[in-house]
Design a protein around this motif. Structure first.
Motif, PDB file in Angstrom:
ATOM      1  N   LEU A 257       0.822  -1.202   0.000  1.00 16.59           N
ATOM      2  CA  LEU A 257       0.000   0.000   0.000  1.00 16.59           C
ATOM      3  C   LEU A 257       0.860   1.258   0.000  1.00 16.59           C
ATOM      4  O   LEU A 257       0.605   2.207  -0.758  1.00 16.59           O
ATOM      5  CB  LEU A 257      -0.927  -0.007   1.213  1.00 16.59           C
ATOM      6  CG  LEU A 257      -2.003  -1.093   1.232  1.00 16.59           C
ATOM      7  CD1 LEU A 257      -2.675  -1.147   2.601  1.00 16.59           C
ATOM      8  CD2 LEU A 257      -3.033  -0.850   0.144  1.00 16.59           C
ATOM      9  N   LEU A 258       1.887   1.286   0.854  1.00 18.04           N
ATOM     10  CA  LEU A 258       2.774   2.446   0.895  1.00 18.04           C
ATOM     11  C   LEU A 258       3.550   2.594  -0.408  1.00 18.04           C
ATOM     12  O   LEU A 258       3.804   3.709  -0.875  1.00 18.04           O
ATOM     13  CB  LEU A 258       3.750   2.325   2.068  1.00 18.04           C
ATOM     14  CG  LEU A 258       3.159   2.545   3.460  1.00 18.04           C
ATOM     15  CD1 LEU A 258       4.231   2.383   4.526  1.00 18.04           C
ATOM     16  CD2 LEU A 258       2.514   3.917   3.573  1.00 18.04           C
ATOM     17  N   ARG A 259       3.910   1.482  -0.989  1.00 21.60           N
ATOM     18  CA  ARG A 259       4.646   1.536  -2.260  1.00 21.60           C
ATOM     19  C   ARG A 259       3.767   2.147  -3.360  1.00 21.60           C
ATOM     20  O   ARG A 259       4.239   2.953  -4.167  1.00 21.60           O
ATOM     21  CB  ARG A 259       5.085   0.121  -2.650  1.00 21.60           C
ATOM     22  CG  ARG A 259       6.003   0.071  -3.871  1.00 21.60           C
ATOM     23  CD  ARG A 259       6.471  -1.359  -4.106  1.00 21.60           C
ATOM     24  NE  ARG A 259       7.344  -1.449  -5.259  1.00 21.60           N
ATOM     25  CZ  ARG A 259       8.648  -1.246  -5.244  1.00 21.60           C
ATOM     26  NH1 ARG A 259       9.235  -0.916  -4.096  1.00 21.60           N
ATOM     27  NH2 ARG A 259       9.382  -1.345  -6.323  1.00 21.60           N
ATOM     28  N   GLU A 260       2.519   1.786  -3.385  1.00 17.18           N
ATOM     29  CA  GLU A 260       1.619   2.311  -4.410  1.00 17.18           C
ATOM     30  C   GLU A 260       1.373   3.802  -4.248  1.00 17.18           C
ATOM     31  O   GLU A 260       1.421   4.567  -5.211  1.00 17.18           O
ATOM     32  CB  GLU A 260       0.293   1.555  -4.376  1.00 17.18           C
ATOM     33  CG  GLU A 260       0.387   0.137  -4.912  1.00 17.18           C
ATOM     34  CD  GLU A 260      -0.952  -0.566  -4.941  1.00 17.18           C
ATOM     35  OE1 GLU A 260      -1.950   0.059  -4.530  1.00 17.18           O
ATOM     36  OE2 GLU A 260      -0.996  -1.723  -5.378  1.00 17.18           O
ATOM     37  N   VAL A 261       1.114   4.235  -3.020  1.00 17.91           N
ATOM     38  CA  VAL A 261       0.789   5.637  -2.812  1.00 17.91           C
ATOM     39  C   VAL A 261       2.017   6.536  -2.978  1.00 17.91           C
ATOM     40  O   VAL A 261       1.886   7.728  -3.210  1.00 17.91           O
ATOM     41  CB  VAL A 261       0.134   5.848  -1.433  1.00 17.91           C
ATOM     42  CG1 VAL A 261       1.159   5.876  -0.328  1.00 17.91           C
ATOM     43  CG2 VAL A 261      -0.724   7.102  -1.414  1.00 17.91           C
ATOM     44  N   SER A 262       3.214   5.977  -2.872  1.00 20.74           N
ATOM     45  CA  SER A 262       4.443   6.756  -3.078  1.00 20.74           C
ATOM     46  C   SER A 262       4.991   6.586  -4.485  1.00 20.74           C
ATOM     47  O   SER A 262       6.131   6.943  -4.756  1.00 20.74           O
ATOM     48  CB  SER A 262       5.510   6.334  -2.061  1.00 20.74           C
ATOM     49  OG  SER A 262       5.930   4.994  -2.287  1.00 20.74           O
ATOM     50  N   ASP A 263       4.168   6.032  -5.376  1.00 20.18           N
ATOM     51  CA  ASP A 263       4.588   5.817  -6.764  1.00 20.18           C
ATOM     52  C   ASP A 263       5.845   4.957  -6.841  1.00 20.18           C
ATOM     53  O   ASP A 263       6.758   5.214  -7.619  1.00 20.18           O
ATOM     54  CB  ASP A 263       4.822   7.159  -7.459  1.00 20.18           C
ATOM     55  CG  ASP A 263       4.825   7.031  -8.981  1.00 20.18           C
ATOM     56  OD1 ASP A 263       4.235   6.062  -9.490  1.00 20.18           O
ATOM     57  OD2 ASP A 263       5.433   7.883  -9.652  1.00 20.18           O
ATOM     58  N   GLY A 264       5.891   3.944  -5.992  1.00 17.56           N
ATOM     59  CA  GLY A 264       6.994   2.988  -6.026  1.00 17.56           C
ATOM     60  C   GLY A 264       8.229   3.401  -5.271  1.00 17.56           C
ATOM     61  O   GLY A 264       9.251   2.698  -5.320  1.00 17.56           O
ATOM     62  N   LYS A 265       8.186   4.509  -4.546  1.00 17.37           N
ATOM     63  CA  LYS A 265       9.391   4.987  -3.869  1.00 17.37           C
ATOM     64  C   LYS A 265       9.627   4.315  -2.524  1.00 17.37           C
ATOM     65  O   LYS A 265      10.774   4.166  -2.099  1.00 17.37           O
ATOM     66  CB  LYS A 265       9.303   6.503  -3.680  1.00 17.37           C
ATOM     67  CG  LYS A 265       9.193   7.297  -4.982  1.00 17.37           C
ATOM     68  CD  LYS A 265      10.380   7.041  -5.889  1.00 17.37           C
ATOM     69  CE  LYS A 265      10.249   7.829  -7.192  1.00 17.37           C
ATOM     70  NZ  LYS A 265      11.382   7.550  -8.114  1.00 17.37           N
ATOM     71  N   SER A 266       8.575   3.935  -1.825  1.00 19.25           N
ATOM     72  CA  SER A 266       8.748   3.255  -0.541  1.00 19.25           C
ATOM     73  C   SER A 266       9.191   1.817  -0.774  1.00 19.25           C
ATOM     74  O   SER A 266       8.844   1.204  -1.777  1.00 19.25           O
ATOM     75  CB  SER A 266       7.446   3.264   0.256  1.00 19.25           C
ATOM     76  OG  SER A 266       7.155   4.548   0.723  1.00 19.25           O
ATOM     77  N   ARG A 267       9.950   1.304   0.182  1.00 22.78           N
ATOM     78  CA  ARG A 267      10.428  -0.065   0.093  1.00 22.78           C
ATOM     79  C   ARG A 267      10.070  -0.832   1.356  1.00 22.78           C
ATOM     80  O   ARG A 267       9.877  -0.253   2.414  1.00 22.78           O
ATOM     81  CB  ARG A 267      11.951  -0.106  -0.089  1.00 22.78           C
ATOM     82  CG  ARG A 267      12.421   0.076  -1.515  1.00 22.78           C
ATOM     83  CD  ARG A 267      13.893  -0.227  -1.614  1.00 22.78           C
ATOM     84  NE  ARG A 267      14.387  -0.087  -2.982  1.00 22.78           N
ATOM     85  CZ  ARG A 267      15.641  -0.321  -3.343  1.00 22.78           C
ATOM     86  NH1 ARG A 267      16.535  -0.701  -2.446  1.00 22.78           N
ATOM     87  NH2 ARG A 267      16.018  -0.176  -4.592  1.00 22.78           N
ATOM     88  N   GLY A 268      10.030  -2.140   1.219  1.00 19.47           N
ATOM     89  CA  GLY A 268       9.779  -2.981   2.376  1.00 19.47           C
ATOM     90  C   GLY A 268      10.714  -4.178   2.389  1.00 19.47           C
ATOM     91  O   GLY A 268      11.141  -4.664   1.341  1.00 19.47           O
ATOM     92  N   LEU A 269      11.032  -4.631   3.593  1.00 16.94           N
ATOM     93  CA  LEU A 269      11.836  -5.836   3.778  1.00 16.94           C
ATOM     94  C   LEU A 269      11.182  -6.649   4.883  1.00 16.94           C
ATOM     95  O   LEU A 269      10.911  -6.133   5.970  1.00 16.94           O
ATOM     96  CB  LEU A 269      13.271  -5.475   4.176  1.00 16.94           C
ATOM     97  CG  LEU A 269      14.178  -6.639   4.592  1.00 16.94           C
ATOM     98  CD1 LEU A 269      14.403  -7.597   3.425  1.00 16.94           C
ATOM     99  CD2 LEU A 269      15.517  -6.126   5.128  1.00 16.94           C
ATOM    100  N   SER A 270      10.918  -7.902   4.613  1.00 15.44           N
ATOM    101  CA  SER A 270      10.279  -8.784   5.576  1.00 15.44           C
ATOM    102  C   SER A 270      11.127 -10.034   5.760  1.00 15.44           C
ATOM    103  O   SER A 270      11.470 -10.704   4.783  1.00 15.44           O
ATOM    104  CB  SER A 270       8.872  -9.163   5.083  1.00 15.44           C
ATOM    105  OG  SER A 270       8.196  -9.966   6.022  1.00 15.44           O
ATOM    106  N   VAL A 271      11.475 -10.352   7.006  1.00 16.66           N
ATOM    107  CA  VAL A 271      12.350 -11.494   7.275  1.00 16.66           C
ATOM    108  C   VAL A 271      11.767 -12.339   8.402  1.00 16.66           C
ATOM    109  O   VAL A 271      11.082 -11.837   9.294  1.00 16.66           O
ATOM    110  CB  VAL A 271      13.785 -11.041   7.643  1.00 16.66           C
ATOM    111  CG1 VAL A 271      14.389 -10.228   6.518  1.00 16.66           C
ATOM    112  CG2 VAL A 271      13.804 -10.234   8.931  1.00 16.66           C
ATOM    113  N   SER A 272      12.040 -13.617   8.344  1.00 15.70           N
ATOM    114  CA  SER A 272      11.520 -14.539   9.348  1.00 15.70           C
ATOM    115  C   SER A 272      12.293 -15.847   9.280  1.00 15.70           C
ATOM    116  O   SER A 272      13.036 -16.100   8.327  1.00 15.70           O
ATOM    117  CB  SER A 272      10.026 -14.796   9.092  1.00 15.70           C
ATOM    118  OG  SER A 272       9.477 -15.686  10.049  1.00 15.70           O
TER     119      SER A 272
END
Length: 594
Positions: free
Chosen positions: A179-194
């Protein structure tokens, strides 16, 4: 479009914006109209640089207070990890999971999308695939094989064959990262680890980076859904062969010291109870991580059960922050780290608490030691983030995917009843009851997470209804531990308080047709010392803590809250309108300073 959006977000806080449900053009059209802003605050940063979601797998909300004295004793310096985040933030003390059955995959998906399984579709760790006619992992995707660092599978002849692929393709809602990536036009990033694939995948969603521990190779892996080849920084991390160099699992405190630091006589008595099933790992501290009969080889599988697994995740996350430049607008190495337009998201799902909780039980010294070490790992993460960012630039969220019930042996010591069911034996028993009255079936395909999946073809051929089967089963001789059988019909479960969590967890195309409602203390899990999966209090009580950026300090609330409230609360705090499919509620006015 991006410039216009940036101009508005450079103001302190938007009261309205919107996540693009279909296209970023819709966002642009709405944002042009969003001109009302909050009054400026004294905080220097209109948005946090980084949102850190810490998911503690199988953590009940009472465990922080249970282990508080021991955590204070073993904490290093002023950094008190989870305790500090709680005490300096807002703690929802009556928080629960979003739905039942209360299991890992559903819990992570709800926590990270702000929606319940009735919307996101992940109803359990496993699903009964009606087309395939068998049970499959919710994250299984054979079209997206795992991606390994070169050579890691060749070090052990037993693990040369890669594991099956995995992806979030069955999840129907968008993750917070997405969701954040879409609203920032692809500028936000995410990393998920487990440690677990489902712990990373259902929080990453379909656009962020997801990595998890592979017990065959002892390395961090991803799948081709996320990347065609492993990045150099991950290859370098895997080259260190952390699991092969692991030390034996020694406790931070002696068992007697831990016992004395428990807050009640009841908990101290439970501490002494040992379930027979826990002996597979060993008989006490220090626990060897070696393979049986191979003194020189560390078991990659056993490594997951040691405190070193949580340290591995923290170290990997820190490497990811550095190499992906999370919290920085410019992703170019060595460039200046300016504040991003919208925050990046780091999710760490600590799975070792769940593995050890299953293997030894939630009342065991082994689990207590895992929590003490986890607290130190979180403390170290906070210290490293403090060295990179200012404290008011990071927003922390602490929660869990589900709780856990005490082992039946512990319950028996306290004068309560409990037990374990075997799914395959239960299918045979219930099938026999239906066959006795209706004739040859098979009437039942499977029992998955306490839900019966009927054979629809046989029911249709014999012109029988599922409701009739439920009536027969409820009239049949009682099976110890089962309260009753309930038809999982949306119309029948909606509005019923006792079934509200099951209603939120119901996705008819994937859920079973009938719920086995167990008595408290009973679980459909014969393999583990302790387990979860029901809607009973111990299974559904979880922490929900916000701390850091704009969060009020030292607030403890009795307000009812659930896991799917986390995302809408943060979105509202950022000034963003909630997506239509969110089932959770925003508590932004209770959490954030205006």
């Amino acid at each position: 479009m991006y410039f216009k959006f940036l101009t508005l977000l450079s103001l302190p806080f938007l009261t309205q914006a919107v996540f693009a449900e279909e296209t970023t053009a819709q966002t642009e059209a709405f944002v042009r109209q969003a001109a009302v802003v909050h009054k400026p605050t004294k905080l220097a940063h209109a948005v946090p640089r980084l949102i850190v979601l810490l998911v503690v797998d199988q953590m009940r909300s009472d465990q922080l207070s249970r282990f508080q004295k021991a955590m204070q004793k073993t904490a290093e310096g002023k950094r008190r990890g989870l305790l500090e985040l709680r005490d300096r933030g807002v703690d929802f003390q009556e928080a629960t999971v979003a739905s039942a059955p209360s299991v890992t995959a559903a819990g992570h998906a709800s926590l990270c999308t702000g929606s319940a399984p009735r919307t996101h579709g992940i109803v359990g760790n496993s699903l009964f695939d009606r087309d395939l006619g068998r049970e499959v992992s919710a994250a299984l995707d054979e079209s997206t094989p795992l991606v390994y660092s070169q050579g890691v599978l060749m070090q052990d002849a037993l693990v040369r064959a890669p594991s099956a692929g995995a992806s979030p393709q069955r999840m129907l809602s968008k993750s917070f990262d997405q969701l954040l990536r879409e609203v920032s036009d692809g500028k936000s990033r995410g990393l998920s680890v487990s440690i677990k694939d489902r712990g990373a995948i259902f929080c990453a969603g379909k656009q962020s980076a997801a990595y998890w521990y592979d017990s065959k190779s002892g390395s961090m892996v991803t799948s081709t859904f996320y990347a065609s080849q492993m990045p150099d920084w991950v290859n370098s991390f895997n080259a260190s062969q952390r699991s092969r160099k692991a030390e034996p699992w020694a406790s931070l405190l002696t068992v007697e010291q831990m016992k004395e630091l428990l807050p009640s006589k009841k908990l101290k008595e439970a501490f002494d109870v040992r379930a027979e099933g826990s002996q597979w790992f060993g008989s006490g501290f220090p626990y060897s991580l070696k393979k049986n009969g191979e003194a020189a080889v560390v078991s990659h599988h056993k490594f997951q059960y040691s405190p070193q697994a949580s340290d591995l995740l923290v170290d990997f996350a820190l490497e990811g922050i550095k190499n992906l430049r999370l919290g920085c607008r410019d992703r170019i190495p060595q460039s200046k780290c300016d504040s991003p337009l919208l925050p990046d998201v780091l999710t760490i799902s600590f799975s070792t608490t769940d593995l050890v909780g299953h293997a030894f039980g939630p009342d065991s010294p082994e689990l207590m030691d895992i929590f003490l070490n986890l607290n130190k790992s979180v403390s170290r993460l906070m210290k490293e983030l403090d060295s990179k960012f200012k404290r008011d630039e990071v927003l922390y969220i602490v929660s869990a995917d589900h709780g856990v019930q005490s082992a039946p042996e512990v319950l028996a010591r306290a004068g309560r009843t409990g037990g374990r069911f075997n799914p395959s034996e239960s299918v045979k028993s219930l099938e026999a009851q239906l066959v006795k009255i209706w004739g040859q079936g098979p009437w039942i395909n499977a029992i998955v997470t306490g839900e019966i999946h009927f054979n629809e073809a046989v029911f249709n051929r014999n012109k029988k209804k599922f409701s009739e089967a439920v009536e027969l089963l409820n009239k049949a001789p009682k099976i110890m531990g089962i309260h009753k059988f309930i038809l999982l019909d949306p119309k029948l479960t909606e509005g019923q308080k006792t079934l509200s969590l099951y209603h939120k967890g119901l996705y008819p195309e994937r859920s079973g047709q009938v719920l086995i409602q167990f008595n408290e203390g009973w679980t459909l899990d014969p393999w583990n010392v302790a387990s979860h999966g029901t809607a009973h209090p111990d299974d559904v009580r979880i922490p929900l803590i916000f701390s850091g950026w704009r969060v009020r300090s030292g607030v403890r609330l009795k307000t009812a809250a659930s896991a799917d409230d986390a995302v809408p609360t943060v979105l509202s705090g950022l000034g963003l309108k909630l997506p239509k499919n969110v089932t959770g509620q925003s508590h932004a006015q209770d959490v954030f300073i205006p």
